[in-house]
Design a protein around this motif. Structure first.
Motif, PDB file in Angstrom:
ATOM      1  N   THR A   1      -5.300  -5.365  10.583  1.00 41.55           N
ATOM      2  CA  THR A   1      -6.690  -5.704  10.876  1.00 41.55           C
ATOM      3  C   THR A   1      -7.596  -4.541  10.473  1.00 41.55           C
ATOM      4  O   THR A   1      -7.143  -3.401  10.321  1.00 41.55           O
ATOM      5  N   PHE A   2      -8.878  -4.833  10.330  1.00 42.39           N
ATOM      6  CA  PHE A   2      -9.823  -3.760  10.037  1.00 42.39           C
ATOM      7  C   PHE A   2      -9.890  -2.757  11.183  1.00 42.39           C
ATOM      8  O   PHE A   2     -10.037  -1.548  10.955  1.00 42.39           O
ATOM      9  N   ASP A   3      -9.790  -3.233  12.428  1.00 41.58           N
ATOM     10  CA  ASP A   3      -9.784  -2.308  13.564  1.00 41.58           C
ATOM     11  C   ASP A   3      -8.596  -1.361  13.485  1.00 41.58           C
ATOM     12  O   ASP A   3      -8.707  -0.170  13.804  1.00 41.58           O
ATOM     13  N   TRP A   4      -7.441  -1.875  13.060  1.00 42.66           N
ATOM     14  CA  TRP A   4      -6.247  -1.032  12.940  1.00 42.66           C
ATOM     15  C   TRP A   4      -6.457   0.031  11.863  1.00 42.66           C
ATOM     16  O   TRP A   4      -6.116   1.204  12.054  1.00 42.66           O
ATOM     17  N   VAL A   5      -7.030  -0.351  10.734  1.00 44.93           N
ATOM     18  CA  VAL A   5      -7.275   0.623   9.663  1.00 44.93           C
ATOM     19  C   VAL A   5      -8.272   1.679  10.133  1.00 44.93           C
ATOM     20  O   VAL A   5      -8.087   2.882   9.908  1.00 44.93           O
ATOM     21  N   ARG A   6      -9.335   1.247  10.810  1.00 49.42           N
ATOM     22  CA  ARG A   6     -10.365   2.189  11.262  1.00 49.42           C
ATOM     23  C   ARG A   6      -9.819   3.191  12.274  1.00 49.42           C
ATOM     24  O   ARG A   6     -10.131   4.382  12.221  1.00 49.42           O
ATOM     25  N   SER A   7      -9.035   2.721  13.219  1.00 50.23           N
ATOM     26  CA  SER A   7      -8.672   3.552  14.363  1.00 50.23           C
ATOM     27  C   SER A   7      -7.331   4.254  14.217  1.00 50.23           C
ATOM     28  O   SER A   7      -7.119   5.298  14.829  1.00 50.23           O
ATOM     29  N   ARG A   8      -6.417   3.689  13.425  1.00 49.99           N
ATOM     30  CA  ARG A   8      -5.080   4.275  13.352  1.00 49.99           C
ATOM     31  C   ARG A   8      -4.728   4.749  11.943  1.00 49.99           C
ATOM     32  O   ARG A   8      -4.381   5.910  11.748  1.00 49.99           O
ATOM     33  N   ALA A   9      -4.829   3.875  10.945  1.00 57.64           N
ATOM     34  CA  ALA A   9      -4.428   4.265   9.595  1.00 57.64           C
ATOM     35  C   ALA A   9      -5.299   5.393   9.046  1.00 57.64           C
ATOM     36  O   ALA A   9      -4.824   6.263   8.321  1.00 57.64           O
ATOM     37  N   ARG A  10      -6.568   5.397   9.382  1.00 52.43           N
ATOM     38  CA  ARG A  10      -7.507   6.359   8.793  1.00 52.43           C
ATOM     39  C   ARG A  10      -7.136   7.796   9.134  1.00 52.43           C
ATOM     40  O   ARG A  10      -7.391   8.708   8.345  1.00 52.43           O
ATOM     41  N   THR A  11      -6.531   8.041  10.280  1.00 53.60           N
ATOM     42  CA  THR A  11      -6.179   9.411  10.662  1.00 53.60           C
ATOM     43  C   THR A  11      -4.756   9.785  10.264  1.00 53.60           C
ATOM     44  O   THR A  11      -4.393  10.949  10.388  1.00 53.60           O
ATOM     45  N   ARG A  12      -3.982   8.818   9.788  1.00 53.79           N
ATOM     46  CA  ARG A  12      -2.559   9.079   9.550  1.00 53.79           C
ATOM     47  C   ARG A  12      -2.146   8.944   8.096  1.00 53.79           C
ATOM     48  O   ARG A  12      -1.135   9.503   7.691  1.00 53.79           O
ATOM     49  N   ARG A  13      -2.899   8.172   7.325  1.00 54.75           N
ATOM     50  CA  ARG A  13      -2.498   7.854   5.969  1.00 54.75           C
ATOM     51  C   ARG A  13      -3.545   8.364   4.979  1.00 54.75           C
ATOM     52  O   ARG A  13      -4.605   8.851   5.364  1.00 54.75           O
ATOM     53  N   HIS A  14      -3.228   8.201   3.694  1.00 64.77           N
ATOM     54  CA  HIS A  14      -4.191   8.601   2.668  1.00 64.77           C
ATOM     55  C   HIS A  14      -4.943   7.403   2.097  1.00 64.77           C
ATOM     56  O   HIS A  14      -5.970   7.567   1.434  1.00 64.77           O
ATOM     57  N   ALA A  15      -4.453   6.173   2.367  1.00 66.83           N
ATOM     58  CA  ALA A  15      -5.065   4.984   1.762  1.00 66.83           C
ATOM     59  C   ALA A  15      -4.511   3.738   2.430  1.00 66.83           C
ATOM     60  O   ALA A  15      -3.525   3.791   3.174  1.00 66.83           O
TER      61      ALA A  15
ATOM     62  N   ARG B   1      -7.904 -10.009  -1.906  1.00 66.91           N
ATOM     63  CA  ARG B   1      -8.888 -11.091  -1.910  1.00 66.91           C
ATOM     64  C   ARG B   1      -8.559 -12.006  -3.080  1.00 66.91           C
ATOM     65  O   ARG B   1      -8.634 -11.598  -4.233  1.00 66.91           O
ATOM     66  N   GLU B   2      -8.169 -13.244  -2.748  1.00 64.27           N
ATOM     67  CA  GLU B   2      -7.730 -14.198  -3.775  1.00 64.27           C
ATOM     68  C   GLU B   2      -6.636 -13.532  -4.613  1.00 64.27           C
ATOM     69  O   GLU B   2      -5.627 -13.112  -4.081  1.00 64.27           O
ATOM     70  N   ASP B   3      -6.837 -13.412  -5.937  1.00 63.93           N
ATOM     71  CA  ASP B   3      -5.810 -12.778  -6.751  1.00 63.93           C
ATOM     72  C   ASP B   3      -6.168 -11.331  -7.083  1.00 63.93           C
ATOM     73  O   ASP B   3      -5.600 -10.725  -7.991  1.00 63.93           O
ATOM     74  N   GLY B   4      -7.111 -10.742  -6.329  1.00 62.18           N
ATOM     75  CA  GLY B   4      -7.482  -9.352  -6.537  1.00 62.18           C
ATOM     76  C   GLY B   4      -6.781  -8.450  -5.537  1.00 62.18           C
ATOM     77  O   GLY B   4      -6.364  -8.869  -4.464  1.00 62.18           O
ATOM     78  N   ARG B   5      -6.635  -7.183  -5.927  1.00 66.54           N
ATOM     79  CA  ARG B   5      -6.043  -6.194  -5.027  1.00 66.54           C
ATOM     80  C   ARG B   5      -6.758  -4.867  -5.237  1.00 66.54           C
ATOM     81  O   ARG B   5      -6.961  -4.435  -6.376  1.00 66.54           O
ATOM     82  N   LEU B   6      -7.137  -4.235  -4.132  1.00 63.46           N
ATOM     83  CA  LEU B   6      -7.873  -2.975  -4.187  1.00 63.46           C
ATOM     84  C   LEU B   6      -7.291  -2.028  -3.155  1.00 63.46           C
ATOM     85  O   LEU B   6      -7.088  -2.416  -1.996  1.00 63.46           O
ATOM     86  N   ASP B   7      -7.015  -0.805  -3.574  1.00 61.64           N
ATOM     87  CA  ASP B   7      -6.570   0.230  -2.652  1.00 61.64           C
ATOM     88  C   ASP B   7      -7.738   1.150  -2.349  1.00 61.64           C
ATOM     89  O   ASP B   7      -8.313   1.752  -3.268  1.00 61.64           O
ATOM     90  N   LEU B   8      -8.092   1.251  -1.078  1.00 63.02           N
ATOM     91  CA  LEU B   8      -9.138   2.179  -0.656  1.00 63.02           C
ATOM     92  C   LEU B   8      -8.468   3.481  -0.230  1.00 63.02           C
ATOM     93  O   LEU B   8      -7.666   3.502   0.705  1.00 63.02           O
ATOM     94  N   HIS B   9      -8.797   4.566  -0.934  1.00 64.78           N
ATOM     95  CA  HIS B   9      -8.265   5.899  -0.627  1.00 64.78           C
ATOM     96  C   HIS B   9      -9.355   6.726   0.042  1.00 64.78           C
ATOM     97  O   HIS B   9     -10.527   6.645  -0.319  1.00 64.78           O
ATOM     98  N   TRP B  10      -8.942   7.556   0.994  1.00 65.54           N
ATOM     99  CA  TRP B  10      -9.838   8.568   1.535  1.00 65.54           C
ATOM    100  C   TRP B  10      -9.255   9.959   1.294  1.00 65.54           C
ATOM    101  O   TRP B  10      -9.894  10.952   1.565  1.00 65.54           O
ATOM    102  N   HIS B  11      -8.039  10.006   0.791  1.00 64.93           N
ATOM    103  CA  HIS B  11      -7.438  11.239   0.274  1.00 64.93           C
ATOM    104  C   HIS B  11      -6.783  10.910  -1.056  1.00 64.93           C
ATOM    105  O   HIS B  11      -6.234   9.814  -1.237  1.00 64.93           O
TER     106      HIS B  11
END
Length: 453
Positions: free
Chosen positions: A102-116, A121-131
């Motif tokens: 979920t977006f809440d999971w990415v905001r609160s947990r993944a953002r402090t532990r991972r790099h991306a 969306r449909e047949d698209g794929r996007l990786d959001l990196h913060w490191h």
């Protein structure tokens, strides 16, 4: 179209295979890019700077040819402080986090532990990196990448790409340390970056960045593989320069235990061991999910004296009235009722991380003054372990949990239920001895039920 090798004759069936592969790659890459285009427009409207990584950043190294190298997704980097607005843009445009998070999971947990994290969306794929690097995730780790970024253009959009040495470091690190990088692809990418850079200082800059991010060993091994498998000539000067660089204490930590590797990841990139250590503690204690970080620290030494400690990413949890069962394989359930100490929800349940995991259970009025039974379906991840359960910081159970599902029924007196609101459960390993540490809580929570005693 890129030139087909001279030794492939006009009537050679390989020629048509190459031509078809090129056309498919060109089309697929443009489709991925066009799917991601609205994200760039939305970020630019908010004034968020974007840097391209991986395939989209490598287009120039392949002569600007969109059909020369397959892209599996579009990788974009934003600064850590711009992750919340970037997630808002993705959510508004209908993208969803991969693996049913979920977006809440990415905001609160993944953002402090991972790099991306990846989004679909449909047949698209996007990786959001913060490191940029998955093994360099400190608060200052990406300053040099941003300072030396190179302006570029894609489909009429002004973007940034990493400088040649930074791009090469990312290719090598992702190829060696990444869990899904095709071996042939990263080697080809590295060769193209070296040949296209035209930078006489490439070896010097690469050695500096590898030293700064504690990746000298990784870079040396990757360049050695390229020299063996492809051609030693282009990478020989790089190997020589990287070999002369001395490893830092952070790099030695990177090849130690799990704890030292996590410390190294936060200390790399010029963040430093002190700052990295503080950031690691904040992450491991999930202090961002506590009502008061200082209260949480004090409560570890004086349990039961500080009131409720935990909060959850989602504050709209329906009160529990005893009529439903909470399934913790569901990301929404973890967001609503999982406090600090939880990793990601999986089909087998929510995974605990660190030394303790907390649950925040808002109770419907009929349950707030009653004796309760809380049933927890748990299993140990690798070996059986005895865990303790505290309700509102009062010890209410201690039981051995096996690797098969164990149903733990915890009796909670009304007086304990009424101490704090909402009801807070804390799970941790039982201390094996007075002078021995508890160790990590290696369990998964499958489901939970609450009923009157």
């Amino acid at each position: 179209m890129r030139r087909i090798p001279d030794d492939v004759g006009d009537d050679d069936p390989v020629r048509s295979v190459i031509r078809d592969a090129y056309r498919i790659t060109w089309l697929r890459n443009h489709m991925l890019w066009r799917r991601g285009r609205p994200v760039f427009d939305g970020l630019r409207a908010l004034g968020v700077r974007v840097m391209l990584l991986k395939g989209a950043a490598l287009v120039d190294s392949y002569g600007g040819d969109w059909g020369a190298r397959p892209m599996f997704d579009v990788d974009v980097l934003v600064r850590p402080e711009h992750v919340p607005p970037a997630l808002d843009v993705l959510e508004e445009l209908g993208w969803v986090p991969e693996y049913e998070m979920t977006f809440d999971w990415v905001r609160s947990r993944a953002r402090t532990r991972r790099h991306a994290w990846g989004f679909l969306r449909e047949d698209g794929r996007l990786d959001l990196h913060w490191h940029v690097l998955q093994e360099s995730v400190g608060s200052r780790s990406d300053h040099q990448f941003w300072a030396e970024a190179v302006p570029a253009e894609r489909d009429g959009i002004g973007v940034l790409t990493p400088a040649p040495a930074a791009l090469l470091l990312h290719v090598l690190e992702h190829g060696v340390a990444g869990d899904n990088a095709p071996p042939v692809q990263w080697i080809a990418d590295a060769v193209h970056v070296v040949r296209a850079s035209g930078d006489d200082e490439l070896g010097e800059r690469l050695a500096h960045l590898a030293h700064e991010h504690a990746e000298l060993r990784t870079v040396h091994a990757a360049l050695g593989a390229i020299a063996t498998l492809v051609d030693p000539a282009p990478v020989a000067p790089l190997v020589d320069r990287v070999t002369r660089e001395r490893r830092t204490p952070v790099e030695w930590l990177r090849h130690g235990s799990t704890a030292t590797r996590e410390l190294a990841a936060r200390a790399a990139g010029g963040n430093g061991l002190l700052r990295g250590g503080v950031e690691l503690v904040v992450d491991r204690l999930d202090l961002a999910l506590t009502s008061s970080p200082m209260r949480a620290v004090v409560a570890r030494g004086v349990p039961g004296r500080t009131g409720g400690l935990a909060r959850t990413p989602a504050g709209d949890a329906p009160p529990i009235d005893g009529s439903f069962e909470l399934e913790f394989s569901c990301g929404v359930t973890l967001d609503r009722y999982g406090g600090p100490g939880w990793g990601r929800p999986e089909p087998s349940g929510a995974t605990a991380r660190g030394g303790a995991a907390r649950l925040v259970l808002p109770l419907a009025d009929p349950l707030t003054a009653a004796d309760l039974v809380v049933e927890l379906d748990l299993h140990a991840r690798d070996a059986p372990a005895t865990i303790e359960v505290r309700a509102n910081e009062h010890l209410v159970a201690s039981e051995l949990i096996g690797t098969d599902t164990t149903r733990l029924a915890v009796d909670i007196p009304a007086a304990v239920v009424a101490r704090f609101t909402p009801l807070e459960l804390s799970l941790r390993r039982a201390r094996p001895g007075r002078l021995r540490a508890r160790g990590a809580l290696r369990i998964r929570l499958e489901r939970l039920r609450v009923r009157r005693a």
